[in-house]
Scaffold this motif. Structure first.
Motif, short mmCIF file in Angstrom:
data_model
loop_
_atom_site.label_atom_id
_atom_site.label_comp_id
_atom_site.label_asym_id
_atom_site.label_seq_id
_atom_site.Cartn_x
_atom_site.Cartn_y
_atom_site.Cartn_z
N ASP A 239 -4.44 -22.26 -19.38
CA ASP A 239 -4.61 -23.16 -18.24
C ASP A 239 -5.59 -24.28 -18.56
O ASP A 239 -5.35 -25.44 -18.24
CB ASP A 239 -5.12 -22.38 -17.01
N VAL A 240 -6.69 -23.87 -19.20
CA VAL A 240 -7.70 -24.88 -19.56
C VAL A 240 -7.08 -25.94 -20.48
O VAL A 240 -7.23 -27.14 -20.26
CB VAL A 240 -8.91 -24.20 -20.28
N THR A 241 -6.37 -25.47 -21.50
CA THR A 241 -5.76 -26.40 -22.43
C THR A 241 -4.75 -27.30 -21.73
O THR A 241 -4.63 -28.49 -22.01
CB THR A 241 -5.04 -25.61 -23.54
N PHE A 242 -4.00 -26.71 -20.78
CA PHE A 242 -2.97 -27.47 -20.07
C PHE A 242 -3.58 -28.59 -19.25
O PHE A 242 -3.07 -29.72 -19.22
CB PHE A 242 -2.15 -26.52 -19.19
N SER A 243 -4.68 -28.28 -18.56
CA SER A 243 -5.30 -29.35 -17.75
C SER A 243 -5.84 -30.45 -18.65
O SER A 243 -5.78 -31.64 -18.33
CB SER A 243 -6.38 -28.84 -16.81
N LYS A 244 -6.36 -30.07 -19.84
CA LYS A 244 -6.84 -31.10 -20.77
C LYS A 244 -5.68 -32.02 -21.15
O LYS A 244 -5.81 -33.25 -21.18
CB LYS A 244 -7.38 -30.40 -22.03
N LEU A 245 -4.51 -31.40 -21.40
CA LEU A 245 -3.34 -32.17 -21.77
C LEU A 245 -2.95 -33.12 -20.65
O LEU A 245 -2.63 -34.31 -20.88
CB LEU A 245 -2.18 -31.22 -22.10
N ALA A 246 -2.97 -32.61 -19.43
CA ALA A 246 -2.60 -33.44 -18.28
C ALA A 246 -3.51 -34.65 -18.17
O ALA A 246 -3.08 -35.77 -17.92
CB ALA A 246 -2.63 -32.60 -17.00
N GLU A 247 -4.79 -34.38 -18.38
CA GLU A 247 -5.76 -35.47 -18.31
C GLU A 247 -5.47 -36.53 -19.36
O GLU A 247 -5.51 -37.73 -19.09
CB GLU A 247 -7.18 -34.94 -18.52
N LEU A 248 -5.19 -36.04 -20.59
CA LEU A 248 -4.89 -36.98 -21.67
C LEU A 248 -3.71 -37.86 -21.28
O LEU A 248 -3.70 -39.07 -21.48
CB LEU A 248 -4.54 -36.22 -22.94
N LYS A 249 -2.67 -37.21 -20.70
CA LYS A 249 -1.46 -37.95 -20.35
C LYS A 249 -1.77 -38.97 -19.26
O LYS A 249 -1.20 -40.04 -19.21
CB LYS A 249 -0.39 -36.99 -19.85
N ALA A 250 -2.66 -38.58 -18.36
CA ALA A 250 -3.00 -39.52 -17.28
C ALA A 250 -3.91 -40.64 -17.79
O ALA A 250 -4.22 -41.57 -17.06
CB ALA A 250 -3.66 -38.76 -16.14
N ILE B 172 -3.03 -35.37 -27.81
CA ILE B 172 -1.95 -34.77 -27.03
C ILE B 172 -1.16 -33.79 -27.90
O ILE B 172 -0.85 -32.67 -27.48
CB ILE B 172 -1.01 -35.85 -26.48
N GLU B 173 -0.86 -34.19 -29.13
CA GLU B 173 -0.10 -33.33 -30.03
C GLU B 173 -0.80 -31.99 -30.25
O GLU B 173 -0.20 -30.92 -30.21
CB GLU B 173 0.07 -34.04 -31.36
N GLN B 174 -2.16 -32.08 -30.50
CA GLN B 174 -2.93 -30.87 -30.74
C GLN B 174 -2.87 -29.92 -29.56
O GLN B 174 -2.64 -28.72 -29.71
CB GLN B 174 -4.39 -31.24 -31.01
N CYS B 175 -3.12 -30.50 -28.39
CA CYS B 175 -3.09 -29.64 -27.19
C CYS B 175 -1.75 -28.96 -27.03
O CYS B 175 -1.66 -27.77 -26.74
CB CYS B 175 -3.37 -30.50 -25.94
N ALA B 176 -0.67 -29.74 -27.23
CA ALA B 176 0.67 -29.18 -27.04
C ALA B 176 0.92 -28.00 -27.97
O ALA B 176 1.45 -26.97 -27.57
CB ALA B 176 1.73 -30.26 -27.26
N ARG B 177 0.46 -28.13 -29.24
CA ARG B 177 0.65 -27.06 -30.20
C ARG B 177 -0.09 -25.81 -29.78
O ARG B 177 0.42 -24.69 -29.82
CB ARG B 177 0.19 -27.50 -31.58
N LYS B 178 -1.36 -26.00 -29.35
CA LYS B 178 -2.16 -24.85 -28.92
C LYS B 178 -1.48 -24.12 -27.76
O LYS B 178 -1.43 -22.90 -27.70
CB LYS B 178 -3.55 -25.35 -28.51
N ILE B 179 -0.93 -24.95 -26.84
CA ILE B 179 -0.27 -24.31 -25.70
C ILE B 179 0.91 -23.48 -26.17
O ILE B 179 1.15 -22.37 -25.69
CB ILE B 179 0.19 -25.38 -24.69
N GLY B 180 1.67 -23.99 -27.16
CA GLY B 180 2.81 -23.23 -27.67
C GLY B 180 2.39 -21.90 -28.25
O GLY B 180 3.01 -20.85 -27.97
N GLU B 181 1.30 -21.90 -29.01
CA GLU B 181 0.82 -20.65 -29.60
C GLU B 181 0.43 -19.65 -28.53
O GLU B 181 0.76 -18.47 -28.60
CB GLU B 181 -0.40 -20.93 -30.49
N LEU B 182 -0.31 -20.15 -27.56
CA LEU B 182 -0.74 -19.25 -26.48
C LEU B 182 0.46 -18.68 -25.73
O LEU B 182 0.48 -17.49 -25.37
CB LEU B 182 -1.64 -20.00 -25.51
N ASP B 183 1.49 -19.50 -25.49
CA ASP B 183 2.69 -19.01 -24.80
C ASP B 183 3.30 -17.83 -25.54
O ASP B 183 3.68 -16.81 -24.97
CB ASP B 183 3.75 -20.12 -24.70
N GLN B 184 3.37 -17.95 -26.89
CA GLN B 184 3.96 -16.89 -27.70
C GLN B 184 3.13 -15.60 -27.58
O GLN B 184 3.66 -14.51 -27.41
CB GLN B 184 4.02 -17.35 -29.16
#
Lengths: 635, 166
Positions: free
Chosen positions: A247-258, A429-441
């Motif tokens: 969740d923390v990583t996801f909100s960071k990603l959202a912020e970056l996108k915004a 953004i790329e880094q965050c997305a990768r981390k989220i993928g790992e956590l999902d797995q």
């Protein structure tokens, strides 16, 4: 007179050929004697009785087969029922049932009768099931899911001539020891359906328990080999932590996108962009709101039109109703609707032609006016609603095009600005997305383990529940078996004692009968053993057989839990080359025994030589049949 | 909330019965009740298993369908109407509009000459409503026999048919 349930009694029997009655007789409670010469049709009558009650494989003779239908009026416990069956050699002829006495049954149209098939099926009750329901009898099963039918029960009630050597049951094709035992147990009242079902349930549960136990063992083996954890708590904790990080990583990603997470050098550009973003969001939400309001209004208007349509329809119907009301009221009433008899009184003015009460015509008119008014008011209101909503709809529709233009203009502006992109933002953004993928797995893996662990828990709980149920059923079975045992001993003792007593009353001819001490009965083997012997002379076999049936009847009048329906049909009283005095004696034993009965019963027997002591109106049925005056008046 | 519904009005029921009996004679009472039910609630015919030609009637009934008309539950509505239909039949009997001897045998048949003209005029209007939908319903259902397998009771599912002696 006490009545034990079930009790079946025949009260009327009628046989038809070509629409004409060729036999009719009434039967009474207690002993009924049918008498006549040899070959005068006595057995035919008994066959008809057994047939209409549900017996199969009746050996019809010529005269019987040319008849068309049998009708019998029965008293089942205390209910009157009429049954009809078509005479035929074909098996499993269906039954027609009329829930009432024979007189109304014969006058009623066919559509008031019900037809029940011989066999049971998924969507229709069989004749046996219907009869058992009326008699309040529990259904009975023998192994292999074949059920006890009235045919089987009648094998013990009807002692027919062809089965002379069969002491207990009427002969049958495809007869098994199990069926005989079940019928015997059932009629003696100690077949307990609940016990049978409990035994089946126990067997199924023990099978299930074994299966589940093996499953659990298998899972434990797998878990220990793979080194996986099966601790639910630990797994739940890990999942929560992993999800938090995600969740923390996801909100960071959202912020970056915004566009807010990265240090921006050009604060002026940022200000304009922010302003644009706010305007764009507002315009979007306004547009969407107006569009959905549009849809809602359209639905409401459509609905109101339907409502108005219905109101108009009802106003028209009200007109039809009024026309009928005003015209019929003026007609004279000829006939009472309840009993269909003619009405003779002419009513006074302003009084009801039917019940003579004073008419309050105002009340009726007021009611009509009120209904009409109510409908009209609804109509007006709904029309108004439609108008109001239509206006609003038009207004909103007008606003929408300009909103759409505004929105697309803002979108264009924002697009131009947004092409000012920072590569640093792209990387993060790329880094965050990768981390989220790992956590999902990782979370997915943890969930799989959790599922396995909970399966283990569920299995253990199921096994515990089954073990508990098994112990409950086992104690039920013990209890019911004990009760069954008590009844078994009691009824068995009563039947054998009664038989021993009755055998002694026979003329002194058969040694074992005179000193009858030990009597053994086996339904399974269809045998009766007296003082260790089971083979007797022909005439003694006949005596033994009929006295056995009499003993069953006696026992059923003393033990209320017996399911033997207090009915006996005996043929061939004098068979086996019996001496005349012995046959008279047998008949007298029967009648004397029944005189001691304290409850309602019926015993029907046929004889060609009626004992002179018994030839009186109280006991006999119909007339004496002879070669010139047979039981069926065919010609 | 509407308080008047023609399906639960005994006088309107009488009106519909007169309509039905103006086209059919010597019909079983139960059959008339079933036909009357579908005149009161034409949309319910969509659920019935009709023989050939039935799909046209179903389509026509669908066009007329209106949620505000009902029924909420088909079997419940049929059951509720039964008492009112009995009253309607009783009233027709007492006014000598239907044949009493036939009623005693379980059949309904109208005594033609006795129906007032005002009523017959409205009946003619009723006949033309919805492009003759009511007419079509009466025709289609009257040709199906009442009892037994694939009889009217079975096809409509409104009454028990399995123990019928046909």
């Amino acid at each position: 007179m006490i009545q034990y349930n079930p009790t079946i009694k025949l009260s009327k029997l009628s046989v038809y050929k070509d629409g004409r009655s060729v036999y009719f007789s009434e039967f009474h409670s207690g002993v009924n004697i049918i008498r006549g010469q040899n070959s005068s049709g006595k057995t035919t009558i008994l066959n008809f009785i057994a047939f209409v009650l549900g017996s199969e494989n009746i050996p019809w003779n010529q005269e019987a087969l040319i008849c068309n239908q049998v009708f019998a009026e029965l008293v089942l416990n205390d209910k009157l029922v009429t049954i009809s069956r078509e005479v035929s050699e074909k098996p499993m002829i269906p039954f027609r049932v009329y829930w009432g006495g024979m007189d109304s049954a014969l006058a009623a149209p066919m559509t008031e009768w019900e037809t029940y098939p011989f066999k049971r099926s998924a969507d229709k009750l069989s004749f046996t099931q219907a009869l058992f329901m009326v008699l309040n009898l529990a259904e009975a099963r023998s192994d292999g899911a074949s059920n006890i039918t009235t045919h089987q029960i009648l094998r013990m009630i009807y002692a027919d001539q062809p089965s002379l050597h069969s002491p207990i049951f009427r002969d049958d094709n495809f007869d098994t020891a199990l069926t005989r035992r079940t019928v015997g147990d059932y009629l003696c009242g100690f077949y307990n359906d609940k016990l049978y079902l409990s035994e089946i349930e126990l067997r199924d549960l023990e099978k299930e328990r074994e299966k589940l136990g093996a499953e659990l063992k298998g899972i434990y083996t797998v878990l220990s080999k793979s080194g996986q954890v099966s601790d639910l708590n630990y797994l739940s904790q890990s999942i929560i932590e992993a999800e938090k990080t995600r969740d923390v990583t996801f909100s960071k990603l959202a912020e970056l996108k915004a566009g807010r997470g990265v240090k921006n050098t050009d604060s002026e550009v940022e200000g304009v962009e922010a302003e644009l973003r706010i305007k764009l969001n507002f315009a979007k939400s306004e547009f969407i709101k107006k569009k959905s309001k549009c849809q809602q209004l359209q639905i409401d208007i459509e609905d109101s039109y339907k409502f108005i349509k219905e109101i108009n329809f009802r106003l028209e119907s009200l007109k039809d109703s009024e026309v009928v009301r005003s015209n019929i009221g003026r007609l004279n009433f000829h006939v009472c609707p309840a009993c269909l008899s003619e009405l003779k009184n002419t009513p006074e003015e302003n009084h009801c032609g039917l019940c003579q009460q004073h008419l309050n015509s105002d009340a009726v008119n007021n009611q009509l006016i009120r209904m009409r008014n109510e409908l009209s008011i609804q109509l007006r209101e709904s029309s108004n609603i439609i108008k109001v909503k239509s206006d609003e709809l038009d207004r909103i529709k007008n606003e929408i095009p300009s909103l759409a233009d505004n929105l697309s203009a803002l979108e264009q502006q924002y697009y131009l600005h947004a092409t000012y992109w920072s590569s640093q933002t792209e990387e993060e953004i790329e880094q965050c997305a990768r981390k989220i993928g790992e956590l999902d797995q990782e979370i997915k893996n943890l969930h799989d383990q959790q599922r396995l662990a909970s399966t283990v828990n569920i299995l253990s709980e199921k096994i515990e529940a089954i073990d508990f149920r098994i112990s409950v059923i086992k104690s039920d079975i013990t209890r019911l078996s004990f009760q069954e045992d008590v009844r078994k001993k009691e009824s068995y003792a009563l039947i054998t004692d009664t038989l021993a007593r009755l055998l002694k009353e026979d003329l002194p001819r058969q040694h074992e009968f005179e000193n009858a001490k030990e009597v053994k009965i086996s339904f399974e083997d269809n045998e009766i053993i007296v003082n260790g012997a089971k083979k007797f002379s022909e005439s003694s076999t006949v005596v033994l057989r009929h006295l056995f049936h009499l003993s069953m009847l006696t026992a059923s009048t003393k033990l209320s839990y017996m399911r033997f329906p207090r009915l006996l049909i005996l043929d061939g009283i004098e068979d086996g080359g019996m001496e005349l005095p012995r046959s008279y004696r047998l008949q007298e034993i029967i009648v004397n025994e029944t005189r001691s009965y304290e409850c309602d019963y019926q015993l029907i027997f046929a004889t060609s030589q009626i004992s002179p002591l018994l030839d009186n109106d109280e006991l006999v049925v119909d007339r004496y049949y002879s070669e010139n005056s047979k039981s069926l008046a065919i010609l | 909330m509407l308080i008047y519904h023609p399906a639960y009005d005994a006088y309107h029921c009488m009106f519909r019965l007169i309509f039905i009996l103006s086209k059919l004679s010597d019909v079983e009472i139960e059959k008339v009740k079933i036909i009357d039910f579908y005149l009161a609630f034409p949309s319910a015919i969509a659920e019935a298993d009709l023989p050939r030609g039935g799909s046209k009637i179903k389509k026509a009934a669908k066009l007329v369908e209106n949620e505000y008309h009902g029924p909420m539950n088909i079997k419940r509505a049929f059951h509720d109407m039964s008492g009112i239909q009995d009253t309607g039949v009783g009233f027709l009997l007492t006014s000598n509009l239907i044949d009493i001897a036939k009623y005693k045998k379980g059949l309904l048949s109208i005594n033609d000459l006795d129906v007032p003209d005002q009523i017959m005029d409205r009946v003619k209007l009723f006949d033309k409503q919805f492009d003759g939908l009511y007419c079509a319903i009466v025709d289609c259902l009257s040709n199906i026999s009442l009892y037994g397998y694939k009889g009217l009771k079975h096809r409509t599912g409104l009454a028990e048919y399995r123990y019928d002696t046909v």
